[in-house]
Design a protein around this motif. Structure first.
Motif, PDB file in Angstrom:
ATOM      1  N   GLU A 121      29.237   3.498  55.861  1.00 22.36           N
ATOM      2  CA  GLU A 121      28.318   3.419  54.903  1.00 22.36           C
ATOM      3  C   GLU A 121      27.789   2.065  54.543  1.00 22.36           C
ATOM      4  O   GLU A 121      26.857   1.666  54.252  1.00 22.36           O
ATOM      5  N   ALA A 156      19.245   1.298  55.398  1.00 19.80           N
ATOM      6  CA  ALA A 156      19.337   2.757  54.861  1.00 19.80           C
ATOM      7  C   ALA A 156      17.929   2.739  54.078  1.00 19.80           C
ATOM      8  O   ALA A 156      17.757   1.820  53.400  1.00 19.80           O
ATOM      9  N   GLU A 210      18.924   7.637  51.525  1.00 22.08           N
ATOM     10  CA  GLU A 210      20.066   7.541  52.141  1.00 22.08           C
ATOM     11  C   GLU A 210      20.994   6.874  51.420  1.00 22.08           C
ATOM     12  O   GLU A 210      22.235   7.305  51.285  1.00 22.08           O
ATOM     13  N   GLU A 244      22.280   9.093  48.731  1.00 17.89           N
ATOM     14  CA  GLU A 244      23.423   9.990  49.139  1.00 17.89           C
ATOM     15  C   GLU A 244      24.694   9.145  49.433  1.00 17.89           C
ATOM     16  O   GLU A 244      25.625  10.027  49.107  1.00 17.89           O
TER      17      GLU A 244
END
Length: 69
Positions: A38, A45, A49, A52
């Protein structure tokens, strides 16, 4: 989730807390509770995204209330 609405074109801010240390057991950063994957993709991103990822971080905060040393 408590994320404020974004203006068109505004990037979702990073949850980085400048306490960057990956916990070997969980694989998460002790500061922001993101995984290495991540953290790595954050810069590329989309806002969707990123939201999320922030939602996943919020769920982790429930499971791991205070991961800091």
């Amino acid at each position: 989730m408590g994320f404020r609405a974004r203006e068109a074109g505004e990037q979702v801010a990073s949850p980085c807390t400048n306490l960057c240390a990956i916990d070997a057991a969980s694989g998460m950063c002790r500061g922001c509770l993101r995984t290495l994957d991540e953290i790595t993709i954050w810069g590329q991103a989309t806002n969707e995204e990123r939201l999320e990822i922030l939602a996943a971080v919020a769920r982790r905060k429930i499971d791991v209330p205070d991961p800091k040393p």
